[in-house]
Design an enzyme around this catalytic site. Sequence first.
Site, short mmCIF file in Angstrom:
data_model
loop_
_atom_site.label_atom_id
_atom_site.label_comp_id
_atom_site.label_asym_id
_atom_site.label_seq_id
_atom_site.Cartn_x
_atom_site.Cartn_y
_atom_site.Cartn_z
N HIS A 115 -13.63 -1.29 5.31
CA HIS A 115 -12.48 -1.56 5.10
C HIS A 115 -10.87 -1.64 5.29
CE1 HIS A 115 -13.43 -1.56 -0.11
NE2 HIS A 115 -13.38 -0.65 0.65
N LYS A 144 3.02 -1.54 -2.45
CA LYS A 144 2.15 -1.50 -1.72
C LYS A 144 2.68 0.04 -1.39
CE LYS A 144 1.90 -5.33 0.71
NZ LYS A 144 0.68 -6.10 0.08
N ARG A 145 1.01 0.29 -0.46
CA ARG A 145 1.64 1.65 -0.11
C ARG A 145 3.08 1.23 1.37
NH1 ARG A 145 -1.20 6.38 -0.53
NH2 ARG A 145 -0.39 6.78 1.25
N LYS A 204 2.10 -2.73 7.74
CA LYS A 204 2.91 -3.86 5.97
C LYS A 204 4.12 -4.13 6.17
CE LYS A 204 -0.61 -1.04 3.07
NZ LYS A 204 -1.56 -2.34 2.85
N THR A 250 -5.52 -6.79 -1.59
CA THR A 250 -4.93 -7.15 -3.56
C THR A 250 -4.26 -7.40 -4.57
OG1 THR A 250 -6.00 -4.85 -3.85
CG2 THR A 250 -7.96 -6.24 -3.52
N LYS A 277 -3.12 -10.04 -7.00
CA LYS A 277 -2.55 -9.86 -8.30
C LYS A 277 -1.30 -10.42 -8.73
CE LYS A 277 -4.66 -5.60 -8.00
NZ LYS A 277 -4.49 -3.64 -7.49
#
Length: 832
Positions: free
Chosen positions: A374, A565-566, A571, A673, A677
């Site tokens: 991952h 998100k985290r 990110k 993911t 969504k």
Amino acid sequence: ANNTVKTAASSQTQGHNPRRGVGTAAMNRAILDHLHFTMARLPALASRNDWYMALSHAVRDRMLDDWLASLHHFRNKELKVVSYLSAEFLLGPHLGNNLINTGMWDAARDAVESLGLTLEDLLRQEEEPGLGNGGLGRLAACYLDSLATLRIPSIGYGIRYEFGIFDQLIRDGWQVETADKWLKFGNPWEICRSEIAYEVKMGGHTEYHHDADGRLAIAWLPVKVIKGVAYDTPIAGYRSRITGLLRLWKSEAVESFNFQAFNAGEYYHAVDEKVVSESITKVLYPNDEPGVGKLLRLAQQYFFVSCSLQDMIRVHLLRSPRLEEFDQTFAVQMNDTHPSLAVAELMRLLVDEHGLGWDAAWKVTRSTMAYTNHTLLPEALEKWPLQLFANLLPRHLEIVYEINRRFLDEVSQAYPGDQARLARMSLIEETGGKFVRMANLASVGSHAINGVAHLHTELLKETVLADFYQMTPGKFCNVTNGVTPRRWVLLSNPGLARLISESIGEEWVTAPEKLRKLERFASDPSFLSAWRWVKDANKRALAATILERTGVTVDPESLFDIQVKRIHEYKRQHLNLLHILTLYHRIKRDPGAQIPPRTFIFGGKAAPGYFMAKLIIKLINSVAEVVNTDPEVAGRLKVVFFPDFNVTNGQLIYPAADLSEQISTSGKEASGTGNMKFSLNGALTIGTLDGANVEIREEVGEENFFLFGLNATEVQALKKSGYHPGRFYEEDGELREAIDAVRSGLFSHGDAGLFQPLVDHLLYDDEYLALADYRSYLECQERVSTAFRQRELWSVKSVLNVARMGKFSSDRSIREYCEKIWKVPIRPPFPH
Ligand code: OX2
């Protein structure tokens, strides 16, 4: 464990089948019964939690009929069972999802209302089981839903953490962590199976001796033995009449182990032992923590892997005495390297405990195991200090050495004289301290290795696992992630689900390629206005919760631009912030600037030990404070940090988004993911060519996706040629203005030092190239603003996004795992 008492009923395969009524009256009766007999409460005195518990028990009872029938499959020799090993399962609240999947929603709602309550209130009562950090754990939960929906015999194996992921509070703009006491009011969904328990050894040393036949026998003499007890949670498939099984292990003291201590009067010592044993499954480790080598974490991993494999061997032996055929009973999927000790543990169980020869054991181990990777981030690749590993798992280290010796023989045969390659592929890292490399162990011990999105798998083959790919290319495949449309549309966005079903029927829930039928409605003005109405209602609901949780009033008419998100530098929440700062300055400079009102919403947890991520949260809140109170931008910009982002909050947030921020540095986000969504709920995406964004864009069409930034090849090239973020700062006036504002103390009440570490990081290092992508991101955001002004066209794009997202159902992912990796047949869908 095979101590079933023979009774007249147990000799019939179907046994007792007290199928319970699922109508409103039956539900009403069942709730009252549970209130009385399970909760021991009078209706007049019952708390909301009592009612929630009573309803949940009533629902669970009704799931058990299907469950007991499903468990029967495990004995059927013809059916291979998928065993999904994962240190995390981020399930989210059960009640609503179970009502949806079993089809009992209406009956439950009516029954609850007939008792003078509302279902909504009871749903809100549930404390979600946060047994995961983020995407990896949530993926495991989506996969359980799909496995049960597709009627594939399966077991999810994991850890029953007493404390899940911490709850996040925001105090003075900073993240504060509090313990997640999710079990404090009891958990109606789990069933403790005291009789399903295994002993797990730890520490000590090994001894060799020859047995009576002169054969070498190996004894592992541990210093500690811990007991693992099974806690089972039923997982309802969507109208499949199948209930899947999630089996989580809780650690306990072995009753008899320290009996001597009691006798010697060392009572307190014995009690200490109990505390130590129970501590193994106490708490979930937040990921992204710097500094590997936490003994307790390795103990957790070994503990759950050992219990799970012992359990699988027990089940296999019910079918066949031949452990050489173990791979016909189970396909074991390792969710990242956290369960990769399974390779060594299965070898140990087969060789040491069940007397198989090494070669036979290795053959069956390899054909049973498969490994999903991952992440490509080097710091996230697990490796354990050799000494720590040796201390906890002395026998496993010997096994790892033996696997390694044989494997490196193969490597040197394939690549004679290539010492560098041998050093890279070894299971043991020896440069600067010795470590056991878990990704190498998982790769060597598996017959299949997969990445989680097309780009990620390609990069995996080129970088992190390149040597393994070159040696055994046939092991590698891609399975792009997916999410379940049950929880992420039906449950969380009922308005949209209803509109879709009214237009194209209900089949999309299990056959999401049918969503394509929505394309024809994209030119129907009345459909578009209904579509827009649903989105607006979702935005109003989110706005109300934002006001309640943060005190900030936001305008539901504004563009909801969301990044949840985290929090992590790759990110790039800080890139999002640079855009906000630039808009802020533009409006201040030119109050007439044509910028449609936007509400920027952030959410996400930072690992408690990740300083920079926590500083980013503080900066978001600091910018929010200034922007939200500045009269010059009133009605035009709002910034919100939504505290404690989790599954429950996600269900409220995704459906309310206009714009989904998927802005990681290309090549860093394995899949994502959340991106799925959002899009499945009608948000348009602004994103880089990273992870599954690439495939989402391919599906929805490039004209319906806002692309910006360097691609993975360009990122690598820029890094190679020497990246100097300072140049971007020097050359771009607006970027300089944004960064200077942060470093001036404007957002920290004049304290210029507060955000200095972040500013320095950006100017002198900027590992994730935020400055390099800034201009491209800004220009792309202008295209977003222009598009949002044409609301009708925006809605068309939104409809097309949903219509074309069918690929990203986790049902499709699970079908691919079945075909490519597990070799499990897909059974025809259940006729409902
Ligand atoms: C996450 C990845 O970061 C994310 O990109 C992916 O979508 C998700 O796993 C599910 O595959 N821990 N969490 C992840 O990787 C690791 C390691």
